[in-house]
Design a protein around this motif. Structure first.
Motif, PDB file in Angstrom:
ATOM      1  N   MET A   1     -16.660  35.325  40.152  1.00 29.21           N
ATOM      2  CA  MET A   1     -15.532  34.512  39.742  1.00 29.21           C
ATOM      3  C   MET A   1     -15.823  33.924  38.363  1.00 29.21           C
ATOM      4  O   MET A   1     -16.982  33.762  37.988  1.00 29.21           O
ATOM      5  N   TYR A   2     -14.752  33.604  37.668  1.00 28.02           N
ATOM      6  CA  TYR A   2     -14.894  33.036  36.332  1.00 28.02           C
ATOM      7  C   TYR A   2     -14.156  31.709  36.219  1.00 28.02           C
ATOM      8  O   TYR A   2     -13.118  31.503  36.839  1.00 28.02           O
ATOM      9  N   VAL A   3     -14.702  30.831  35.392  1.00 27.59           N
ATOM     10  CA  VAL A   3     -13.967  29.682  34.892  1.00 27.59           C
ATOM     11  C   VAL A   3     -13.916  29.858  33.377  1.00 27.59           C
ATOM     12  O   VAL A   3     -14.749  30.568  32.793  1.00 27.59           O
ATOM     13  N   TYR A   4     -12.939  29.240  32.759  1.00 27.18           N
ATOM     14  CA  TYR A   4     -12.676  29.447  31.341  1.00 27.18           C
ATOM     15  C   TYR A   4     -12.783  28.119  30.591  1.00 27.18           C
ATOM     16  O   TYR A   4     -12.349  27.078  31.087  1.00 27.18           O
ATOM     17  N   PHE A   5     -13.367  28.189  29.419  1.00 29.97           N
ATOM     18  CA  PHE A   5     -13.493  27.020  28.558  1.00 29.97           C
ATOM     19  C   PHE A   5     -12.741  27.336  27.276  1.00 29.97           C
ATOM     20  O   PHE A   5     -13.069  28.295  26.572  1.00 29.97           O
ATOM     21  N   ILE A   6     -11.724  26.555  27.012  1.00 32.18           N
ATOM     22  CA  ILE A   6     -10.834  26.801  25.888  1.00 32.18           C
ATOM     23  C   ILE A   6     -11.138  25.765  24.809  1.00 32.18           C
ATOM     24  O   ILE A   6     -10.989  24.562  25.022  1.00 32.18           O
ATOM     25  N   HIS A   7     -11.592  26.229  23.671  1.00 33.55           N
ATOM     26  CA  HIS A   7     -11.916  25.363  22.537  1.00 33.55           C
ATOM     27  C   HIS A   7     -10.771  25.495  21.546  1.00 33.55           C
ATOM     28  O   HIS A   7     -10.459  26.605  21.106  1.00 33.55           O
ATOM     29  N   THR A   8     -10.140  24.369  21.216  1.00 32.49           N
ATOM     30  CA  THR A   8      -8.944  24.438  20.381  1.00 32.49           C
ATOM     31  C   THR A   8      -9.052  23.586  19.127  1.00 32.49           C
ATOM     32  O   THR A   8      -9.826  22.634  19.061  1.00 32.49           O
ATOM     33  N   SER A   9      -8.236  23.985  18.180  1.00 31.17           N
ATOM     34  CA  SER A   9      -8.047  23.245  16.940  1.00 31.17           C
ATOM     35  C   SER A   9      -6.548  23.156  16.726  1.00 31.17           C
ATOM     36  O   SER A   9      -5.877  24.178  16.568  1.00 31.17           O
ATOM     37  N   THR A  10      -6.021  21.942  16.773  1.00 34.17           N
ATOM     38  CA  THR A  10      -4.586  21.765  16.564  1.00 34.17           C
ATOM     39  C   THR A  10      -4.336  21.201  15.166  1.00 34.17           C
ATOM     40  O   THR A  10      -5.279  20.878  14.443  1.00 34.17           O
ATOM     41  N   THR A  11      -3.088  21.052  14.841  1.00 37.11           N
ATOM     42  CA  THR A  11      -2.723  20.511  13.528  1.00 37.11           C
ATOM     43  C   THR A  11      -2.514  18.998  13.573  1.00 37.11           C
ATOM     44  O   THR A  11      -2.065  18.422  12.591  1.00 37.11           O
ATOM     45  N   CYS A  71      -7.785  28.988  18.767  1.00 38.19           N
ATOM     46  CA  CYS A  71      -8.682  28.743  19.889  1.00 38.19           C
ATOM     47  C   CYS A  71      -9.805  29.765  19.974  1.00 38.19           C
ATOM     48  O   CYS A  71      -9.745  30.828  19.366  1.00 38.19           O
ATOM     49  N   GLN A  72     -10.795  29.399  20.749  1.00 43.57           N
ATOM     50  CA  GLN A  72     -11.806  30.312  21.251  1.00 43.57           C
ATOM     51  C   GLN A  72     -11.741  30.176  22.765  1.00 43.57           C
ATOM     52  O   GLN A  72     -11.683  29.050  23.284  1.00 43.57           O
ATOM     53  N   VAL A  73     -11.734  31.303  23.467  1.00 47.18           N
ATOM     54  CA  VAL A  73     -11.736  31.282  24.927  1.00 47.18           C
ATOM     55  C   VAL A  73     -13.065  31.865  25.383  1.00 47.18           C
ATOM     56  O   VAL A  73     -13.415  32.987  25.020  1.00 47.18           O
ATOM     57  N   TYR A  74     -13.793  31.067  26.130  1.00 45.32           N
ATOM     58  CA  TYR A  74     -15.060  31.488  26.723  1.00 45.32           C
ATOM     59  C   TYR A  74     -14.857  31.602  28.222  1.00 45.32           C
ATOM     60  O   TYR A  74     -14.076  30.855  28.809  1.00 45.32           O
ATOM     61  N   ARG A  75     -15.581  32.524  28.832  1.00 48.47           N
ATOM     62  CA  ARG A  75     -15.587  32.556  30.281  1.00 48.47           C
ATOM     63  C   ARG A  75     -17.025  32.426  30.755  1.00 48.47           C
ATOM     64  O   ARG A  75     -17.968  32.792  30.049  1.00 48.47           O
ATOM     65  N   MET A  76     -17.144  31.890  31.961  1.00 48.94           N
ATOM     66  CA  MET A  76     -18.450  31.682  32.563  1.00 48.94           C
ATOM     67  C   MET A  76     -18.383  32.171  34.001  1.00 48.94           C
ATOM     68  O   MET A  76     -17.497  31.773  34.756  1.00 48.94           O
ATOM     69  N   ALA A  77     -19.295  33.043  34.354  1.00 51.74           N
ATOM     70  CA  ALA A  77     -19.368  33.525  35.731  1.00 51.74           C
ATOM     71  C   ALA A  77     -19.970  32.424  36.601  1.00 51.74           C
ATOM     72  O   ALA A  77     -20.975  31.816  36.237  1.00 51.74           O
ATOM     73  N   VAL A  78     -19.309  32.149  37.715  1.00 45.58           N
ATOM     74  CA  VAL A  78     -19.809  31.173  38.679  1.00 45.58           C
ATOM     75  C   VAL A  78     -19.720  31.785  40.071  1.00 45.58           C
ATOM     76  O   VAL A  78     -18.960  32.725  40.303  1.00 45.58           O
ATOM     77  N   THR A  79     -20.497  31.252  40.984  1.00 47.19           N
ATOM     78  CA  THR A  79     -20.416  31.726  42.363  1.00 47.19           C
ATOM     79  C   THR A  79     -19.134  31.183  42.991  1.00 47.19           C
ATOM     80  O   THR A  79     -18.523  30.227  42.476  1.00 47.19           O
ATOM     81  N   THR A  80     -18.747  31.762  44.094  1.00 44.99           N
ATOM     82  CA  THR A  80     -17.563  31.284  44.813  1.00 44.99           C
ATOM     83  C   THR A  80     -17.755  29.827  45.212  1.00 44.99           C
ATOM     84  O   THR A  80     -16.834  29.012  45.072  1.00 44.99           O
ATOM     85  N   GLU A  81     -18.945  29.491  45.660  1.00 44.53           N
ATOM     86  CA  GLU A  81     -19.230  28.106  46.059  1.00 44.53           C
ATOM     87  C   GLU A  81     -19.097  27.153  44.873  1.00 44.53           C
ATOM     88  O   GLU A  81     -18.500  26.081  44.980  1.00 44.53           O
ATOM     89  N   GLU A  82     -19.644  27.542  43.719  1.00 42.56           N
ATOM     90  CA  GLU A  82     -19.541  26.694  42.526  1.00 42.56           C
ATOM     91  C   GLU A  82     -18.087  26.529  42.097  1.00 42.56           C
ATOM     92  O   GLU A  82     -17.657  25.429  41.729  1.00 42.56           O
ATOM     93  N   SER A 154     -22.756  26.763  23.161  1.00 40.72           N
ATOM     94  CA  SER A 154     -24.119  27.280  23.022  1.00 40.72           C
ATOM     95  C   SER A 154     -24.820  27.524  24.363  1.00 40.72           C
ATOM     96  O   SER A 154     -25.938  28.031  24.381  1.00 40.72           O
ATOM     97  N   LEU A 155     -24.183  27.191  25.467  1.00 40.36           N
ATOM     98  CA  LEU A 155     -24.791  27.457  26.772  1.00 40.36           C
ATOM     99  C   LEU A 155     -24.915  28.966  26.961  1.00 40.36           C
ATOM    100  O   LEU A 155     -23.972  29.708  26.697  1.00 40.36           O
ATOM    101  N   PRO A 156     -26.067  29.453  27.399  1.00 40.52           N
ATOM    102  CA  PRO A 156     -26.257  30.905  27.532  1.00 40.52           C
ATOM    103  C   PRO A 156     -25.294  31.558  28.522  1.00 40.52           C
ATOM    104  O   PRO A 156     -25.021  32.749  28.420  1.00 40.52           O
ATOM    105  N   GLU A 157     -24.752  30.780  29.432  1.00 41.84           N
ATOM    106  CA  GLU A 157     -23.822  31.334  30.425  1.00 41.84           C
ATOM    107  C   GLU A 157     -22.427  31.583  29.852  1.00 41.84           C
ATOM    108  O   GLU A 157     -21.605  32.250  30.484  1.00 41.84           O
ATOM    109  N   MET A 158     -22.148  31.064  28.676  1.00 41.73           N
ATOM    110  CA  MET A 158     -20.823  31.209  28.063  1.00 41.73           C
ATOM    111  C   MET A 158     -20.681  32.573  27.393  1.00 41.73           C
ATOM    112  O   MET A 158     -21.553  32.999  26.650  1.00 41.73           O
ATOM    113  N   GLU A 159     -19.541  33.209  27.641  1.00 39.21           N
ATOM    114  CA  GLU A 159     -19.231  34.498  27.024  1.00 39.21           C
ATOM    115  C   GLU A 159     -17.913  34.359  26.256  1.00 39.21           C
ATOM    116  O   GLU A 159     -16.864  34.113  26.849  1.00 39.21           O
ATOM    117  N   LEU A 160     -17.976  34.504  24.949  1.00 40.82           N
ATOM    118  CA  LEU A 160     -16.773  34.439  24.120  1.00 40.82           C
ATOM    119  C   LEU A 160     -15.950  35.693  24.358  1.00 40.82           C
ATOM    120  O   LEU A 160     -16.428  36.802  24.173  1.00 40.82           O
TER     121      LEU A 160
END
Length: 191
Positions: A1-11, A71-82, A154-160
């Motif tokens: 499973m994945y969770v997503y981290f969205i890094h944004t820059s607005t005006t 934006c930059q969208v990163y995904r991180m693999a997590v276990t179902t429990e996490e 910079s977390l190693p689990e993050m995938e851009l």
């Protein structure tokens, strides 16, 4: 499973001001629970025209300040429990929504290199780091009160998986839903 981290820059003025100070391109982070970014949470403004009224928010990536956001969208693999621990923690935040405030003071202290812990107060990366710390086995490089959006990337689990206009990301996901082939590779061309 994945969770997503969205890094944004607005005006927005606030986003641009933080960018001038930090010299970073992206100064806001949100947590998403689906690739389409339909379920996204963070700490930010509650009223589009008033940056001083902030707290826990469910963000709509297709409207408001995000309409023209990069934006930059990163995904991180997590276990179902996490994954379900993260969702349960978010439900706790949701249940306390009225008591939760944006940690403007914590953001100022962070910029000075001092720690301040304020119950029920979070800034965006402090919130994201709190979710990770309390729901996963990921080791954070700093205390949650010192985590910045850049520390999250910079977390190693993050995938851009994407960088560019958020509207283009949402369009790609809409195409994928209808069976069009979409590759999740970061474009090599600057926008």
């Amino acid at each position: 499973m994945y969770v997503y981290f969205i890094h944004t820059s607005t005006t927005s003025i606030l986003s641009r001001s933080i960018g001038v100070y930090t010299k970073n391109k992206y100064n806001h982070v949100s947590i998403g629970f689906d690739q389409e970014l339909m379920e996204v949470y963070s700490f930010g403004r509650k009223q589009i025209h008033n940056p001083l009224v902030g707290g826990f928010v469910r963000e709509d990536m297709s409207s408001g300040l995000f309409t023209d956001a990069k934006c930059q969208v990163y995904r991180m693999a997590v276990t179902t429990e996490e994954y379900y621990q993260m969702k349960a923690l978010l439900q706790e935040f949701e249940g306390r929504r009225q008591a939760l405030k944006y940690n403007f003071l914590g953001l100022i202290f962070l910029s000075w290199g001092f720690e301040i812990e304020r119950p029920n107060h979070y800034f965006c990366s402090e919130f994201a780091a709190t979710i990770l710390k309390n729901s996963t086995n990921i080791i954070l490089p700093k205390k949650v009160t010192f985590m910045t959006p850049q520390d999250m990337t910079s977390l190693p689990e993050m995938e851009l998986i994407y960088e560019g206009a958020i509207s283009s990301y949402l369009e790609l996901n809409a195409l994928a839903k209808f069976g069009y082939p979409v590759t999740w590779e970061v474009p090599s061309v600057a926008y």
